[in-house]
Design a protein around this motif. Sequence first.
Motif, short mmCIF file in Angstrom:
data_model
loop_
_atom_site.label_atom_id
_atom_site.label_comp_id
_atom_site.label_asym_id
_atom_site.label_seq_id
_atom_site.Cartn_x
_atom_site.Cartn_y
_atom_site.Cartn_z
N GLU A 199 65.34 90.56 40.76
CA GLU A 199 66.33 90.27 39.72
C GLU A 199 66.93 91.57 39.18
OE1 GLU A 199 63.78 86.67 40.04
OE2 GLU A 199 63.50 88.83 40.13
N ALA A 200 66.08 92.58 38.99
CA ALA A 200 66.58 93.88 38.53
C ALA A 200 67.56 94.47 39.53
CB ALA A 200 65.41 94.83 38.30
N GLU A 201 67.19 94.38 40.78
CA GLU A 201 68.06 94.88 41.85
C GLU A 201 69.38 94.10 41.88
OE1 GLU A 201 67.21 94.04 46.18
OE2 GLU A 201 66.59 96.14 46.05
N GLY A 202 69.29 92.77 41.72
CA GLY A 202 70.49 91.95 41.70
C GLY A 202 71.42 92.33 40.56
N MET A 203 70.83 92.65 39.40
CA MET A 203 71.64 93.05 38.25
C MET A 203 72.33 94.38 38.52
SD MET A 203 70.41 93.50 34.30
CE MET A 203 70.34 91.73 34.03
N PHE A 204 71.61 95.32 39.12
CA PHE A 204 72.20 96.62 39.42
C PHE A 204 73.32 96.49 40.44
CE2 PHE A 204 72.53 100.68 41.57
CZ PHE A 204 72.45 101.60 40.54
N LEU A 205 73.08 95.71 41.50
CA LEU A 205 74.09 95.54 42.54
C LEU A 205 75.31 94.81 42.00
CD1 LEU A 205 71.79 94.63 45.58
CD2 LEU A 205 72.97 96.81 45.14
N SER A 206 75.09 93.82 41.14
CA SER A 206 76.20 93.09 40.56
C SER A 206 77.06 94.00 39.69
CB SER A 206 75.68 91.91 39.73
OG SER A 206 76.76 91.15 39.22
N LEU A 207 76.42 94.92 38.97
CA LEU A 207 77.18 95.88 38.18
C LEU A 207 78.02 96.75 39.08
CD1 LEU A 207 77.94 97.36 35.61
CD2 LEU A 207 75.82 98.69 35.81
N GLN A 208 77.47 97.20 40.20
CA GLN A 208 78.24 97.99 41.14
C GLN A 208 79.44 97.22 41.66
OE1 GLN A 208 74.99 99.31 43.90
NE2 GLN A 208 75.82 101.34 43.45
N ARG A 209 79.24 95.92 41.95
CA ARG A 209 80.37 95.10 42.42
C ARG A 209 81.42 94.98 41.33
NH1 ARG A 209 76.15 91.94 44.67
NH2 ARG A 209 76.30 90.40 42.99
N ASP A 210 80.96 94.80 40.09
CA ASP A 210 81.91 94.71 38.97
C ASP A 210 82.77 95.96 38.88
OD1 ASP A 210 81.09 92.21 38.24
OD2 ASP A 210 79.90 92.84 36.51
N ILE A 211 82.11 97.12 39.04
CA ILE A 211 82.83 98.39 38.94
C ILE A 211 83.85 98.51 40.06
CG2 ILE A 211 82.57 100.90 39.09
CD1 ILE A 211 79.81 100.51 37.75
N LEU A 212 83.45 98.15 41.29
CA LEU A 212 84.38 98.22 42.42
C LEU A 212 85.54 97.27 42.24
CD1 LEU A 212 81.82 98.41 45.38
CD2 LEU A 212 83.32 100.24 44.58
N ASN A 213 85.23 96.06 41.78
CA ASN A 213 86.29 95.07 41.58
C ASN A 213 87.23 95.48 40.45
OD1 ASN A 213 85.39 93.33 43.61
ND2 ASN A 213 83.98 92.26 42.23
N SER B 275 66.45 103.78 35.54
CA SER B 275 65.89 102.47 35.20
C SER B 275 65.62 101.65 36.45
CB SER B 275 66.86 101.71 34.28
OG SER B 275 67.00 102.39 33.05
N MET B 276 66.55 101.70 37.41
CA MET B 276 66.35 100.96 38.65
C MET B 276 65.16 101.53 39.44
SD MET B 276 67.57 98.33 40.23
CE MET B 276 65.97 97.83 40.89
N MET B 277 65.07 102.85 39.48
CA MET B 277 63.93 103.48 40.16
C MET B 277 62.63 103.10 39.45
SD MET B 277 63.23 105.40 42.81
CE MET B 277 64.49 106.61 43.24
N TYR B 278 62.67 103.08 38.13
CA TYR B 278 61.51 102.70 37.33
C TYR B 278 61.09 101.25 37.63
CZ TYR B 278 58.87 101.62 33.04
OH TYR B 278 57.92 101.21 32.13
N ALA B 279 62.08 100.37 37.80
CA ALA B 279 61.77 98.97 38.11
C ALA B 279 61.02 98.87 39.43
CB ALA B 279 63.06 98.15 38.15
N TYR B 280 61.48 99.62 40.42
CA TYR B 280 60.77 99.63 41.71
C TYR B 280 59.36 100.21 41.54
CZ TYR B 280 65.17 98.69 44.22
OH TYR B 280 66.32 98.13 44.68
N GLU B 281 59.27 101.29 40.75
CA GLU B 281 57.97 101.94 40.55
C GLU B 281 56.98 101.01 39.89
OE1 GLU B 281 55.15 104.54 38.14
OE2 GLU B 281 56.60 103.05 37.50
N ARG B 282 57.40 100.34 38.82
CA ARG B 282 56.49 99.45 38.11
C ARG B 282 56.12 98.24 38.96
NH1 ARG B 282 55.19 100.62 32.92
NH2 ARG B 282 53.41 99.40 33.59
N ALA B 283 57.03 97.79 39.81
CA ALA B 283 56.75 96.64 40.67
C ALA B 283 56.04 97.04 41.96
CB ALA B 283 58.06 95.91 41.00
N ARG B 284 55.72 98.35 42.07
CA ARG B 284 55.01 98.90 43.23
C ARG B 284 55.77 98.66 44.54
NH1 ARG B 284 50.05 100.79 41.86
NH2 ARG B 284 49.24 100.16 39.83
N GLN B 285 57.07 98.81 44.48
CA GLN B 285 57.94 98.68 45.64
C GLN B 285 58.38 100.08 46.09
OE1 GLN B 285 58.84 95.81 47.33
NE2 GLN B 285 57.36 94.74 46.01
N TRP B 286 57.41 100.84 46.60
CA TRP B 286 57.70 102.24 46.90
C TRP B 286 58.72 102.40 48.03
CZ3 TRP B 286 56.82 104.34 51.71
CH2 TRP B 286 55.93 103.66 52.55
#
Length: 432
Positions: free
Chosen positions: A164-178, A223-234
């Motif tokens: 979900e965190a990743e989806g939020m980050f990617l959606s923001l990137q799409r918003d910026i591009l659009n 924050s996105m890197m932190y989300a991966y770190e806390r979720a142990r998604q190295w």
Amino acid sequence: SVQVYTATIKAATNAGRVDRAVDIWNDMELEGTKPSAHAYASIIHAHGVGGDWKEAVRKFNEMINSGVRADVVSCTALVGALASNGAWSRAEKFIDWMRGNKVYPNVRTYSILAEAYVKHAEFARASRLFEQMRSGALGSKNRPNEFTYSLMIKRLGEKGKWKEAEGMFLSLQRDILNDTARVDAVDGESSGDGAGDGTLASSSSKHHHHYKPPKVNAVLCSSMMYAYERARQWERAVDFLAVSDALGFRDNIVIRNILLSALAKAGQMAKAEDVFGTIAEPDGISFETMVAGYGLAGQCTEANAFMKGMAAAGFKPNDYSYCALIAGHSRNGSFNDALDAFNRARDAGIDSVHLYNAMIASCDRFYKYDKAVQLLEEMTSGGVQRNGVTKQLAIGIGSSGVATVQSQQEAILALTAITAAAGGALMRFGVW
């Protein structure tokens, strides 16, 4: 002055010393300094951090009764104190009170409430509130900003919701591009940003064309890197480094330090070495994380080498670094080396509850109960305040402590947990 008291209360709270923040407030009252709305906001926030939302409410009521007018800062502090401690229904009602008294919530107010929803696993409420913010339903000035995205992404990661965190980050990137592609677009044009994609960042198309998204900055990438770190998604964290570098944050040491933490937690120390080598000027946290990672992996030669490098670079090893060494030597079956690391820390002037906890856990593992009792007595005579971990260890000594677990792996995990209680580099990242 009230400004100095307010700043000091904030500093104490940010350092995790809520007790000192309360003492400073009491000193201010004894000196006869009249609190301002911002001063009340600082102590309300302190009580919220301390988990006492009822005292936060009492302070707010005291403020009103003393004739100090509530403003959005003090009200937002109370929203945070309520919502972060699980009283989010009260926080919602309080926001209604704010509106009724013409103290209008701002983007920070709503962001803190949305974060609290995620903290308490109220994901549907978080999604609904975020959607209202993003669509402009709560006012054009209350659309999500960098602070909102940073809070939400970090908190989602802490709850294991990295997708979900990743989806939020990617959606923001799409918003910026659009948004970039929509320059001079007519009102009502659809951007097709993926509304309804199932993430917390989805939005209805009828409002989307009005939305001016915030820029992706270093804090959001951290924050996105932190989300991966806390979720142990190295592995995702490693991949994300290329994204943050491409966005222009190659020289941001915080992002790389968080990745080091993710790799250290996963025992991927060879990869951590590679990342460390890309940091132009490693800081104390960079070295600390490498020491901790190697220590917890039982690779004490490497841990000591990084500790020496840390000192040579002008950074003083802290209690967490020594805790990791104690755990590493314990894992390798060397009580004497663990004790030596403890004594080195004491010689360096480090005298913390976390250091004692790690050493007592090592004593328990090696059946050194006399030494464990001696350390507990030293804590008392030296004024080192025990915490919950210390009390659990004390109860377990000689009966059901770390040494009595059924498997060696469980003992290692127990020592790792004790070491993690130090609250050092592997737990601190993402805080600014």
